[in-house]
Structures are given as C-alpha cells and as structure tokens.
Design a protein around this motif. Structure first.
Motif, mmCIF file in Angstrom:
data_model
loop_
_atom_site.group_PDB
_atom_site.id
_atom_site.type_symbol
_atom_site.label_atom_id
_atom_site.label_comp_id
_atom_site.label_asym_id
_atom_site.label_seq_id
_atom_site.Cartn_x
_atom_site.Cartn_y
_atom_site.Cartn_z
ATOM 1 N N GLY A 130 0.765 -1.190 0.049
ATOM 2 C CA GLY A 130 -0.075 0.027 0.087
ATOM 3 C C GLY A 130 0.925 1.374 -0.089
ATOM 4 N N LYS A 131 2.142 1.040 -0.009
ATOM 5 C CA LYS A 131 2.938 2.266 0.189
ATOM 6 C C LYS A 131 3.156 3.090 -1.251
ATOM 7 C CE LYS A 131 6.270 1.704 3.769
ATOM 8 N NZ LYS A 131 6.560 2.988 4.287
ATOM 9 N N HIS A 132 3.063 4.381 -1.360
ATOM 10 C CA HIS A 132 3.308 5.121 -2.586
ATOM 11 C C HIS A 132 4.428 5.610 -2.562
ATOM 12 C CE1 HIS A 132 2.686 7.603 -5.931
ATOM 13 N NE2 HIS A 132 2.962 8.609 -5.112
ATOM 14 N N VAL A 133 5.216 5.251 -3.519
ATOM 15 C CA VAL A 133 6.971 5.950 -3.519
ATOM 16 C C VAL A 133 6.924 6.839 -4.473
ATOM 17 C CG1 VAL A 133 9.299 5.462 -3.380
ATOM 18 C CG2 VAL A 133 7.668 3.731 -2.282
ATOM 19 N N ASP A 134 7.241 8.316 -4.069
ATOM 20 C CA ASP A 134 7.472 9.423 -5.247
ATOM 21 C C ASP A 134 9.001 9.534 -4.799
ATOM 22 O OD1 ASP A 134 7.816 11.464 -6.704
ATOM 23 O OD2 ASP A 134 6.141 12.487 -5.751
ATOM 24 N N PRO A 135 9.744 9.001 -5.727
ATOM 25 C CA PRO A 135 11.255 9.327 -6.034
ATOM 26 C C PRO A 135 11.605 10.568 -6.111
ATOM 27 C CG PRO A 135 10.633 8.606 -8.144
ATOM 28 C CD PRO A 135 9.336 8.519 -7.247
ATOM 29 N N ASN A 136 10.658 11.499 -6.311
ATOM 30 C CA ASN A 136 11.016 13.051 -6.457
ATOM 31 C C ASN A 136 10.064 13.941 -5.983
ATOM 32 O OD1 ASN A 136 12.707 15.340 -7.102
ATOM 33 N ND2 ASN A 136 11.961 15.378 -9.106
ATOM 34 N N PRO A 137 9.646 13.879 -4.760
ATOM 35 C CA PRO A 137 8.371 14.708 -4.222
ATOM 36 C C PRO A 137 8.757 16.157 -4.347
ATOM 37 C CG PRO A 137 9.683 13.814 -2.447
ATOM 38 C CD PRO A 137 10.245 13.054 -3.671
ATOM 39 N N ALA A 138 7.607 16.745 -4.650
ATOM 40 C CA ALA A 138 7.908 18.540 -4.447
ATOM 41 C C ALA A 138 8.186 18.786 -3.495
ATOM 42 C CB ALA A 138 6.618 18.996 -5.199
ATOM 43 N N ASP A 139 7.623 18.240 -2.323
ATOM 44 C CA ASP A 139 7.749 18.887 -0.936
ATOM 45 C C ASP A 139 8.168 17.841 -0.182
ATOM 46 O OD1 ASP A 139 7.392 19.798 1.682
ATOM 47 O OD2 ASP A 139 6.049 21.340 1.042
ATOM 48 N N LEU A 140 9.517 17.839 0.466
ATOM 49 C CA LEU A 140 10.017 16.668 1.324
ATOM 50 C C LEU A 140 9.390 16.690 2.398
ATOM 51 C CD1 LEU A 140 13.840 17.289 0.521
ATOM 52 C CD2 LEU A 140 12.538 15.642 -0.580
ATOM 53 N N LEU A 144 11.879 4.289 3.758
ATOM 54 C CA LEU A 144 11.903 5.220 4.700
ATOM 55 C C LEU A 144 13.345 6.072 4.744
ATOM 56 C CD1 LEU A 144 11.089 6.788 7.277
ATOM 57 C CD2 LEU A 144 11.901 4.960 8.825
ATOM 58 N N ARG A 145 14.339 5.146 4.458
ATOM 59 C CA ARG A 145 15.754 5.670 4.543
ATOM 60 C C ARG A 145 15.900 6.712 3.391
ATOM 61 N NH1 ARG A 145 18.544 0.020 6.451
ATOM 62 N NH2 ARG A 145 18.483 0.385 8.498
ATOM 63 N N GLY A 146 15.163 6.358 2.170
ATOM 64 C CA GLY A 146 15.227 7.163 0.921
ATOM 65 C C GLY A 146 14.693 8.543 1.273
ATOM 66 N N ARG A 147 13.565 8.586 2.201
ATOM 67 C CA ARG A 147 12.843 9.656 2.508
ATOM 68 C C ARG A 147 14.090 10.754 3.101
ATOM 69 N NH1 ARG A 147 7.694 7.102 2.962
ATOM 70 N NH2 ARG A 147 6.186 7.855 1.564
ATOM 71 N N ILE A 148 14.718 9.907 4.163
ATOM 72 C CA ILE A 148 15.542 10.555 5.197
ATOM 73 C C ILE A 148 16.550 11.213 4.392
ATOM 74 C CG2 ILE A 148 16.925 10.289 7.164
ATOM 75 C CD1 ILE A 148 14.767 8.534 8.223
ATOM 76 N N ARG A 149 17.241 10.060 3.558
ATOM 77 C CA ARG A 149 18.326 10.680 2.729
ATOM 78 C C ARG A 149 18.005 11.878 1.885
ATOM 79 N NH1 ARG A 149 22.784 7.943 1.256
ATOM 80 N NH2 ARG A 149 22.551 7.386 3.580
#
Length: 248
Positions: free
Chosen positions: A87-97, A141-146
């Motif tokens: 169910g996770k949606h992964v945006d590799p380049n979100p406009a707003d981190l 999650l680590r990708g978001r944090i990175r």
C-alpha cells in the motif's frame, strides 16, 4: 494433485500434496485464514485447529507447513509487513520533502489503525523486523530521510531520524488503540506527527545557515553517489562529516 480426506464428522477437507507449488498455495491459504481470524476474533482465537478448519485443512498440515504455532504467527506477521508495503506510494522526487515525510507517517499510522490486531502482532513477533518486507519498507523510509538530508532539512543524524519516525508512528497507533473510543481525538495523531516533524527537520534548509552541521549532513547524504573519491577517502571524509554533523 490435492486429495480429499474424510473427517470424523463425515465432511472432507483438502490435504496438501508434496509439490512445491501446491505447498505454497496451501501455505498462503493458511496465512490468510489466520490473519482473518486474528482481525475478527483476536490473537487467542488463532489456534491451530481453528486455522486449519478455516483453511479447509487437517491440523497436522499446520505443523508440516510452519513447524508450530509460533512459526505460523511469524508468517502472519510477515504477511502484514508485505500488505503494508503493497500500500506504500513511493515518489522518488517529491515536490515537498516535508509533506512527503508527513504522508509516509500518516500512511503507517492509518495502516495500524485499520489493522489493529495484525499491526500489534507485526511488532510483537521477534522475527518481524528481520522480514524481507519490513526491510523493504525501511529502505523506503531511509530514502525519504536521505532526500531530507541531501536538501539540508534534516535536524538529526539519519539513523536517529529513522528511530524517531518509527517510534512516534508506533506509539501513536498503540496509544490510540488503548484509548476508549470516546476519548480518541484525531488531534492527538496530528500533534504526534507534528512533534515528529519538528524533532527531525529544520524550519529552513540548514545548508543555508552559517554553521557547518547542516552542510555536513547534506554532503554526507550525497557520498554514496560520489565516484571521484576512493573508498578509503570516502571513509575518512564520512568520519569527518559525522563529527561536524554532531556539532550542533
């Protein structure tokens, strides 16, 4: 081939054959039956006999497939992590981190509130955090944090940030579930989420500040993509950046 087996009450059940594909099909059926029992009636209802009946198998099949009840519960926990990951949606380049961080936290909490018994099992089984699905979710999650670190938004070390995000989401779910329904105020979840955001991020990208800590975190986050430096040089630079990032 599967074969019907007579039971004492005159009904029949399906006993698994020895082929790998049939075994996996029966294994998945048992896991889904156990997960359904767990959500409908709680952990105490997940007995080997009840699960076998729900899955249309003989109780000994549970032991052949999972070893024992603990093995079955570990498999159900893994199923829960896989369900959450799907169910996770992964945006590799979100406009707003920052909003991306909020959205990921909300998704984790919503899953826990929608699947309370399964969620509780997922985080109570010793092998849960070793599952492939959990590790895949942790990688997201680590990708978001990175990305936050690379943008200069991260206030704390990346590993600490992951711990804070996990702890606040899990605490929010378990606290909410422990409250009487009349006391469940959505403002509690919002407050916990914003406390998490405040704890792990800066109001502005720290890289714009005069201090070196934010810049060190941002540079450290980009090191895995660096190809100019040797491995030894990267190791030494990371050691220096760790020391700079800790000085805040």
């Amino acid at each position: 081939m599967t074969r019907p087996t007579p039971r004492r009450n005159g009904t029949t059940t399906v006993e698994p054959d020895d082929t790998a594909s049939a075994r996996e099909q029966h294994r998945q059926r048992v896991i889904e039956a156990a997960a359904d029992l767990l959500e409908r009636a709680g952990r105490d209802a997940v007995t080997t006999r009840a699960v076998a009946d729900a899955a249309g198998l003989q109780p000994p099949a549970i032991y052949r497939l999972f070893g024992d009840k603990d093995g079955l519960l570990e498999a159900v926990a893994e199923y829960g992590f896989a369900k959450f990951l799907a169910g996770k949606h992964v945006d590799p380049n979100p406009a707003d981190l920052i909003e991306d961080l909020r959205a990921g936290w909300d998704l984790a909490v919503e899953f826990g509130l929608s699947n309370p018994a399964l969620y509780t099992l997922m985080y109570s089984e010793p092998a849960g955090t070793k599952s492939a699905a959990f590790q895949a979710g942790l990688k997201i999650l680590r990708g978001r944090i990175r990305r936050l670190a690379a943008g200069g938004w991260l206030r704390v070390d990346e590993q600490l940030a992951a711990g804070i995000i996990h702890a606040t989401a899990r605490g929010a779910v378990l606290t909410w579930l422990s409250l009487p329904e009349a006391d469940r105020d959505p403002a509690l979840l919002t407050a916990l989420r914003e406390a998490m955001v405040t704890a792990v991020t800066n109001e502005r990208p720290a890289i714009q500040d005069t201090g070196p800590a934010g810049a060190a975190r941002a540079l450290r986050a980009t090191l895995p993509d660096e190809t100019t430096l040797t491995t030894a040089e990267q190791h030494l630079l990371r050691e220096w950046l760790d020391r700079l990032a800790a000085d805040h």
